[in-house]
Write a protein that holds these residues in place. Structure first.
Motif, PDB file in Angstrom:
ATOM      1  N   VAL A 186       0.395   4.707  -5.976  1.00  8.62           N
ATOM      2  CA  VAL A 186      -0.005   5.633  -4.901  1.00  8.62           C
ATOM      3  C   VAL A 186      -1.498   5.413  -4.644  1.00  8.62           C
ATOM      4  CG1 VAL A 186      -0.253   8.058  -4.233  1.00  8.62           C
ATOM      5  CG2 VAL A 186       1.738   7.328  -5.551  1.00  8.62           C
ATOM      6  N   HIS A 187      -1.792   4.895  -3.456  1.00 10.07           N
ATOM      7  CA  HIS A 187      -3.201   4.582  -3.154  1.00 10.07           C
ATOM      8  C   HIS A 187      -3.846   5.630  -2.269  1.00 10.07           C
ATOM      9  CE1 HIS A 187      -0.917   0.785  -3.807  1.00 10.07           C
ATOM     10  NE2 HIS A 187      -1.732   0.849  -4.844  1.00 10.07           N
ATOM     11  N   GLY A 188      -3.007   6.360  -1.554  1.00 10.96           N
ATOM     12  CA  GLY A 188      -3.517   7.448  -0.729  1.00 10.96           C
ATOM     13  C   GLY A 188      -2.681   8.699  -0.937  1.00 10.96           C
ATOM     14  N   ILE A 189      -3.384   9.843  -1.054  1.00 17.22           N
ATOM     15  CA  ILE A 189      -2.676  11.134  -1.192  1.00 17.22           C
ATOM     16  C   ILE A 189      -3.155  12.019  -0.049  1.00 17.22           C
ATOM     17  CG2 ILE A 189      -2.278  13.164  -2.652  1.00 17.22           C
ATOM     18  CD1 ILE A 189      -3.320  11.451  -5.036  1.00 17.22           C
ATOM     19  N   LEU A 190      -2.181  12.635   0.613  1.00 19.87           N
ATOM     20  CA  LEU A 190      -2.555  13.513   1.721  1.00 19.87           C
ATOM     21  C   LEU A 190      -1.772  14.819   1.578  1.00 19.87           C
ATOM     22  CD1 LEU A 190      -2.668  12.347   5.390  1.00 19.87           C
ATOM     23  CD2 LEU A 190      -1.581  14.474   4.790  1.00 19.87           C
ATOM     24  N   VAL A 191      -2.480  15.913   1.590  1.00 22.50           N
ATOM     25  CA  VAL A 191      -1.805  17.209   1.589  1.00 22.50           C
ATOM     26  C   VAL A 191      -1.902  17.761   3.008  1.00 22.50           C
ATOM     27  CG1 VAL A 191      -1.784  19.548   0.654  1.00 22.50           C
ATOM     28  CG2 VAL A 191      -2.368  17.620  -0.838  1.00 22.50           C
ATOM     29  N   GLN A 192      -0.747  17.973   3.612  1.00 21.19           N
ATOM     30  CA  GLN A 192      -0.723  18.441   4.999  1.00 21.19           C
ATOM     31  C   GLN A 192      -1.268  19.872   5.074  1.00 21.19           C
ATOM     32  OE1 GLN A 192       0.269  16.484   7.705  1.00 21.19           O
ATOM     33  NE2 GLN A 192      -0.489  18.177   8.937  1.00 21.19           N
ATOM     34  N   LEU A 193      -2.224  20.081   5.959  1.00 20.64           N
ATOM     35  CA  LEU A 193      -2.798  21.410   6.169  1.00 20.64           C
ATOM     36  C   LEU A 193      -2.187  22.008   7.437  1.00 20.64           C
ATOM     37  CD1 LEU A 193      -6.546  20.597   5.421  1.00 20.64           C
ATOM     38  CD2 LEU A 193      -4.808  21.438   3.822  1.00 20.64           C
ATOM     39  N   PRO A 194      -2.120  23.303   7.594  1.00 21.73           N
ATOM     40  CA  PRO A 194      -2.616  24.329   6.680  1.00 21.73           C
ATOM     41  C   PRO A 194      -1.682  24.556   5.497  1.00 21.73           C
ATOM     42  CG  PRO A 194      -1.604  25.342   8.610  1.00 21.73           C
ATOM     43  CD  PRO A 194      -1.527  23.860   8.818  1.00 21.73           C
ATOM     44  N   LEU A 195      -2.254  25.098   4.418  1.00 20.97           N
ATOM     45  CA  LEU A 195      -1.466  25.462   3.237  1.00 20.97           C
ATOM     46  C   LEU A 195      -1.147  26.962   3.305  1.00 20.97           C
ATOM     47  CD1 LEU A 195      -3.502  23.510   0.553  1.00 20.97           C
ATOM     48  CD2 LEU A 195      -1.086  23.155   1.090  1.00 20.97           C
ATOM     49  N   PRO A 196      -0.102  27.406   2.601  1.00 22.11           N
ATOM     50  CA  PRO A 196       0.137  28.853   2.552  1.00 22.11           C
ATOM     51  C   PRO A 196      -1.117  29.572   2.029  1.00 22.11           C
ATOM     52  CG  PRO A 196       1.964  27.645   1.549  1.00 22.11           C
ATOM     53  CD  PRO A 196       0.895  26.641   1.843  1.00 22.11           C
ATOM     54  N   LYS A 197      -1.312  30.787   2.497  1.00 24.32           N
ATOM     55  CA  LYS A 197      -2.556  31.545   2.224  1.00 24.32           C
ATOM     56  C   LYS A 197      -2.912  31.670   0.734  1.00 24.32           C
ATOM     57  CE  LYS A 197      -3.572  33.418   6.483  1.00 24.32           C
ATOM     58  NZ  LYS A 197      -3.145  32.167   7.130  1.00 24.32           N
ATOM     59  N   HIS A 198      -1.881  31.723  -0.157  1.00 23.19           N
ATOM     60  CA  HIS A 198      -2.173  31.974  -1.572  1.00 23.19           C
ATOM     61  C   HIS A 198      -2.701  30.717  -2.288  1.00 23.19           C
ATOM     62  CE1 HIS A 198       2.009  30.517  -1.492  1.00 23.19           C
ATOM     63  NE2 HIS A 198       1.744  30.008  -2.686  1.00 23.19           N
ATOM     64  N   ASN A 235      -7.023   3.661   6.581  1.00 19.24           N
ATOM     65  CA  ASN A 235      -7.635   4.168   5.343  1.00 19.24           C
ATOM     66  C   ASN A 235      -6.756   3.854   4.132  1.00 19.24           C
ATOM     67  OD1 ASN A 235      -9.893   5.190   6.614  1.00 19.24           O
ATOM     68  ND2 ASN A 235      -9.192   7.306   6.630  1.00 19.24           N
ATOM     69  N   THR A 236      -5.442   3.970   4.302  1.00 22.75           N
ATOM     70  CA  THR A 236      -4.540   3.708   3.177  1.00 22.75           C
ATOM     71  C   THR A 236      -4.594   2.235   2.776  1.00 22.75           C
ATOM     72  OG1 THR A 236      -3.106   5.494   3.922  1.00 22.75           O
ATOM     73  CG2 THR A 236      -2.140   3.942   2.370  1.00 22.75           C
ATOM     74  N   LEU A 237      -4.645   1.361   3.768  1.00 21.07           N
ATOM     75  CA  LEU A 237      -4.758  -0.067   3.476  1.00 21.07           C
ATOM     76  C   LEU A 237      -6.081  -0.352   2.749  1.00 21.07           C
ATOM     77  CD1 LEU A 237      -3.662  -2.953   3.749  1.00 21.07           C
ATOM     78  CD2 LEU A 237      -4.629  -3.045   6.052  1.00 21.07           C
ATOM     79  N   THR A 238      -7.141   0.273   3.206  1.00 18.08           N
ATOM     80  CA  THR A 238      -8.449   0.120   2.552  1.00 18.08           C
ATOM     81  C   THR A 238      -8.361   0.588   1.097  1.00 18.08           C
ATOM     82  OG1 THR A 238      -9.568   0.503   4.646  1.00 18.08           O
ATOM     83  CG2 THR A 238     -10.895   0.823   2.679  1.00 18.08           C
ATOM     84  N   ALA A 239      -7.704   1.731   0.878  1.00 16.39           N
ATOM     85  CA  ALA A 239      -7.579   2.274  -0.481  1.00 16.39           C
ATOM     86  C   ALA A 239      -6.807   1.309  -1.375  1.00 16.39           C
ATOM     87  CB  ALA A 239      -6.870   3.631  -0.437  1.00 16.39           C
ATOM     88  N   ALA A 240      -5.737   0.716  -0.831  1.00 11.97           N
ATOM     89  CA  ALA A 240      -4.926  -0.227  -1.619  1.00 11.97           C
ATOM     90  C   ALA A 240      -5.743  -1.476  -1.938  1.00 11.97           C
ATOM     91  CB  ALA A 240      -3.658  -0.592  -0.850  1.00 11.97           C
ATOM     92  N   LYS A 241      -6.515  -1.949  -0.977  1.00  9.69           N
ATOM     93  CA  LYS A 241      -7.351  -3.136  -1.207  1.00  9.69           C
ATOM     94  C   LYS A 241      -8.391  -2.841  -2.289  1.00  9.69           C
ATOM     95  CE  LYS A 241      -7.142  -5.365   3.343  1.00  9.69           C
ATOM     96  NZ  LYS A 241      -7.888  -5.571   4.589  1.00  9.69           N
ATOM     97  N   PHE A 285      -8.132  -0.678  -4.690  1.00  9.72           N
ATOM     98  CA  PHE A 285      -7.412  -0.605  -5.967  1.00  9.72           C
ATOM     99  C   PHE A 285      -7.176  -2.018  -6.511  1.00  9.72           C
ATOM    100  CE2 PHE A 285      -3.225  -1.029  -8.005  1.00  9.72           C
ATOM    101  CZ  PHE A 285      -3.460  -0.304  -9.168  1.00  9.72           C
ATOM    102  N   ALA A 286      -6.686  -2.899  -5.632  1.00  8.61           N
ATOM    103  CA  ALA A 286      -6.392  -4.276  -6.055  1.00  8.61           C
ATOM    104  C   ALA A 286      -7.671  -4.965  -6.541  1.00  8.61           C
ATOM    105  CB  ALA A 286      -5.762  -5.048  -4.895  1.00  8.61           C
ATOM    106  N   ALA A 287      -8.775  -4.714  -5.877  1.00 10.84           N
ATOM    107  CA  ALA A 287     -10.045  -5.350  -6.259  1.00 10.84           C
ATOM    108  C   ALA A 287     -10.507  -4.820  -7.627  1.00 10.84           C
ATOM    109  CB  ALA A 287     -11.099  -5.073  -5.195  1.00 10.84           C
ATOM    110  N   ARG A 288     -10.296  -3.524  -7.871  1.00 15.96           N
ATOM    111  CA  ARG A 288     -10.705  -2.928  -9.166  1.00 15.96           C
ATOM    112  C   ARG A 288      -9.890  -3.485 -10.305  1.00 15.96           C
ATOM    113  NH1 ARG A 288     -10.766   1.917  -6.310  1.00 15.96           N
ATOM    114  NH2 ARG A 288      -8.806   2.577  -7.227  1.00 15.96           N
ATOM    115  N   PRO A 344       0.852  -1.193   0.000  1.00 12.85           N
ATOM    116  CA  PRO A 344       0.000   0.000   0.000  1.00 12.85           C
ATOM    117  C   PRO A 344       0.891   1.248   0.000  1.00 12.85           C
ATOM    118  CG  PRO A 344      -0.745  -1.563   1.674  1.00 12.85           C
ATOM    119  CD  PRO A 344       0.581  -2.071   1.161  1.00 12.85           C
ATOM    120  N   GLY A 345       0.532   2.226  -0.814  1.00 11.18           N
ATOM    121  CA  GLY A 345       1.391   3.406  -0.950  1.00 11.18           C
ATOM    122  C   GLY A 345       0.688   4.688  -0.520  1.00 11.18           C
TER     123      GLY A 345
END
Ligand code: NDP
Length: 286
Positions: free
Chosen positions: A91-103, A273-279, A281-284, A33-34
């Protein structure tokens, strides 16, 4: 004296299960899982969170990657990196760390992560699914709280559950999960009148406000289960929650400490959640 709910111990038990399942997954599918985490800028707290997430991924056998982008990154550049990850099958899970710069528009960024890779469960589609009760991913912090309750044998069914805080990340989804578990749920916020009167009704009190020592002993019903989501620094710079732990400990029946309560569970739920996402993906792909 209240029983202390040991988030570290419970988290280690759940992570052990995830590591076992990950090994089976790798044996069966030939890939791990990625999870890819993107961090923009140099916020020190965010850097600590991202480091902890990467370490936790490695411990359970995931393929994890951190993409560090500088503070001046444009929204377009960030969206283009996300697009590359969306197209990457490893890549089965993508996470963008918050907060982001204001712009950079947080909303545009969260929208760019498709629901099936949205392991934070912040995309509007996943939020809607949580509302309906038909969900694949749960937002990590509220899911972690539910796991703690389950582990300790606390069933919200029929109980008065009071959530203090109504953020999209914690308060609102927390209330929904307690409702799905058949609790009678009240949500409080900064405009709630007579807050103490409401919190004193709670059999299960979940606090996510962001203010040290906000919940005092007189606001808690004797025997209540108190879950402290808050993460604050006190005057000495020490990490503390929203609950006056020393005082409330003698009123509650169970209580989570800070640190070592909800915090470790949040990352654990991200792993789940990442493991679930990978599973999925594999099922699809089959
Ligand atoms: P937000 O600031 O987004 O939300 C805080 C909430 O508290 C708001 O709904 C606000 O009400 C409410 N509030 C503020 N003052 C009062 C008051 N006087 N009376 C009643 N309610 C009040 O915070 P988050 O939900 O993102 O986070 C809450 C805390 O949890 C923080 O300490 C954060 O660091 C921590 N946290 C911990 C995590 C973990 O893994 N342990 C994960 C995520 C967060 P209103 O909406 O009316 O303004």
């Amino acid at each position: 004296m209240a029983q202390i709910i040991d988030g570290k111990k419970i988290s280690a038990a759940v992570r052990g299960e995830i590591a076992k399942e990950t090994k089976q997954f790798v044996d069966e599918h030939g890939f791990a899982p990625g999870l890819t985490v993107i961090i923009v800028g140099e916020d020190p707290a965010s850097q600590v969170y991202v480091r902890n997430k990467k370490r936790a991924c490695e411990e359970v056998g995931f393929a994890s990657r951190v993409i560090e982008m500088h503070e001046q990154t444009t929204e377009e550049e960030l969206l283009s990196v996300i697009d590359g990850l969306v197209k990457d099958d490893m890549v089965h899970g993508i996470l963008v760390q918050l907060p982001l710069p204001k712009h950079i528009s947080e909303e545009a960024v969260l929208r760019a992560i498709p629901p099936h890779k949205d392991v934070d469960a912040f995309h509007a589609e996943n939020v809607g699914k949580i509302m309906i009760g038909n969900f694949e991913f749960l937002p990590c912090t509220p899911a972690g709280v539910m796991e703690l309750l389950k582990y300790e044998g606390v069933d919200p069914a029929g109980k008065e559950c009071v959530v203090v805080g109504r953020s999209n990340i914690v308060g609102k989804p927390m209330a929904m999960l307690l409702l799905h578990a058949n609790g009678t749920v009240t949500i409080c916020h900064s405009r709630t009148r007579n807050l103490a009167e409401v919190t004193r009704r709670a059999d299960i009190l979940v606090v996510a406000v962001g203010r040290a020592n906000f919940i005092t002993a007189d606001m808690v019903k004797p025997g209540a289960v108190v879950i402290d989501v808050g993460m604050n620094r006190n005057a000495e710079g020490k990490l503390c929650g929203d609950v006056d732990f020393a005082a409330v400990e003698s009123v509650a029946s169970m209580i989570t400490p800070v640190p070592g309560g909800v915090g470790p569970m949040t990352i654990t739920m991200l792993l789940k959640n990442t493991l679930t996402a990978a599973k999925s993906f594999a099922a699809r792909k089959k």
